[in-house]
Design a protein around this motif. Structure first.
Motif, mmCIF file in Angstrom:
data_model
loop_
_atom_site.group_PDB
_atom_site.id
_atom_site.type_symbol
_atom_site.label_atom_id
_atom_site.label_comp_id
_atom_site.label_asym_id
_atom_site.label_seq_id
_atom_site.Cartn_x
_atom_site.Cartn_y
_atom_site.Cartn_z
ATOM 1 N N THR A 61 -5.359 13.428 -5.843
ATOM 2 C CA THR A 61 -4.555 12.981 -4.707
ATOM 3 C C THR A 61 -5.366 12.064 -3.801
ATOM 4 N N LYS A 62 -6.625 12.403 -3.574
ATOM 5 C CA LYS A 62 -7.487 11.555 -2.745
ATOM 6 C C LYS A 62 -7.672 10.183 -3.384
ATOM 7 N N VAL A 63 -7.893 10.160 -4.691
ATOM 8 C CA VAL A 63 -8.081 8.890 -5.394
ATOM 9 C C VAL A 63 -6.828 8.030 -5.265
ATOM 10 N N VAL A 64 -5.655 8.610 -5.462
ATOM 11 C CA VAL A 64 -4.404 7.859 -5.371
ATOM 12 C C VAL A 64 -4.188 7.366 -3.946
ATOM 13 N N PHE A 65 -4.446 8.199 -2.958
ATOM 14 C CA PHE A 65 -4.243 7.824 -1.555
ATOM 15 C C PHE A 65 -5.151 6.663 -1.164
ATOM 16 N N ILE A 66 -6.420 6.760 -1.510
ATOM 17 C CA ILE A 66 -7.377 5.706 -1.162
ATOM 18 C C ILE A 66 -7.049 4.416 -1.913
ATOM 19 N N SER A 67 -6.693 4.530 -3.192
ATOM 20 C CA SER A 67 -6.327 3.348 -3.979
ATOM 21 C C SER A 67 -5.101 2.663 -3.384
ATOM 22 N N THR A 68 -4.132 3.447 -2.950
ATOM 23 C CA THR A 68 -2.921 2.892 -2.354
ATOM 24 C C THR A 68 -3.245 2.128 -1.079
ATOM 25 N N ILE A 73 -5.152 -5.270 0.553
ATOM 26 C CA ILE A 73 -5.329 -6.520 -0.196
ATOM 27 C C ILE A 73 -4.031 -7.322 -0.219
ATOM 28 N N LEU A 74 -2.920 -6.657 -0.512
ATOM 29 C CA LEU A 74 -1.639 -7.359 -0.547
ATOM 30 C C LEU A 74 -1.241 -7.873 0.835
ATOM 31 N N GLY A 75 -1.519 -7.095 1.870
ATOM 32 C CA GLY A 75 -1.238 -7.550 3.225
ATOM 33 C C GLY A 75 -2.042 -8.779 3.585
ATOM 34 N N ASP A 89 -0.630 -11.745 1.676
ATOM 35 C CA ASP A 89 0.624 -12.157 2.296
ATOM 36 C C ASP A 89 0.340 -12.986 3.543
ATOM 37 N N TRP A 90 -0.556 -12.527 4.369
ATOM 38 C CA TRP A 90 -0.926 -13.266 5.582
ATOM 39 C C TRP A 90 -1.520 -14.625 5.211
ATOM 40 N N LEU A 91 -2.405 -14.648 4.222
ATOM 41 C CA LEU A 91 -3.054 -15.878 3.802
ATOM 42 C C LEU A 91 -2.041 -16.908 3.306
ATOM 43 N N PHE A 92 -1.106 -16.480 2.450
ATOM 44 C CA PHE A 92 -0.098 -17.399 1.938
ATOM 45 C C PHE A 92 0.853 -17.862 3.039
ATOM 46 N N THR A 93 1.194 -16.973 3.960
ATOM 47 C CA THR A 93 2.068 -17.345 5.079
ATOM 48 C C THR A 93 1.402 -18.416 5.925
#
Length: 59
Positions: A30-37, A43-45, A48-52
Motif C-alpha cells: 500500500t505504501k509503494v502504491v501510494f508513493i508511486s501515485t 510529474i503529470l501535473g 500539464d503546467w509546462l505544456f500549458t
C-alpha cells in the motif's frame, strides 16, 4: 442443482490453497502504491503546467 453445490465446494477447496499476504506485506504494498501515485501525479501535473505555458507562449 448438484453442479452448483459442486462448484461452491471446489471454490472453497481452492480458497484453502491460497497463500494470503500478511498484514505487513499489505501495508508495504500500500505504501509503494501510494508513493508511486503521488510521484506520477506530480510529474503529470508538472507536464500539464509546462505544456500549458508553452501553448500560451505560442498563442
Amino acid at each position: 442443482m448438484k453442479k452448483i453445490f459442486q462448484f461452491f465446494k471446489e471454490c472453497a477447496g481452492e480458497l484453502r490453497k491460497v497463500t494470503w499476504p500478511t498484514r505487513s506485506d499489505v501495508l508495504s504494498s500500500t505504501k509503494v502504491v501510494f508513493i508511486s501515485t503521488i510521484i506520477v501525479a506530480l510529474i503529470l501535473g508538472f507536464l500539464d503546467w509546462l505544456f500549458t505555458e508553452g501553448l500560451r507562449l505560442v498563442f
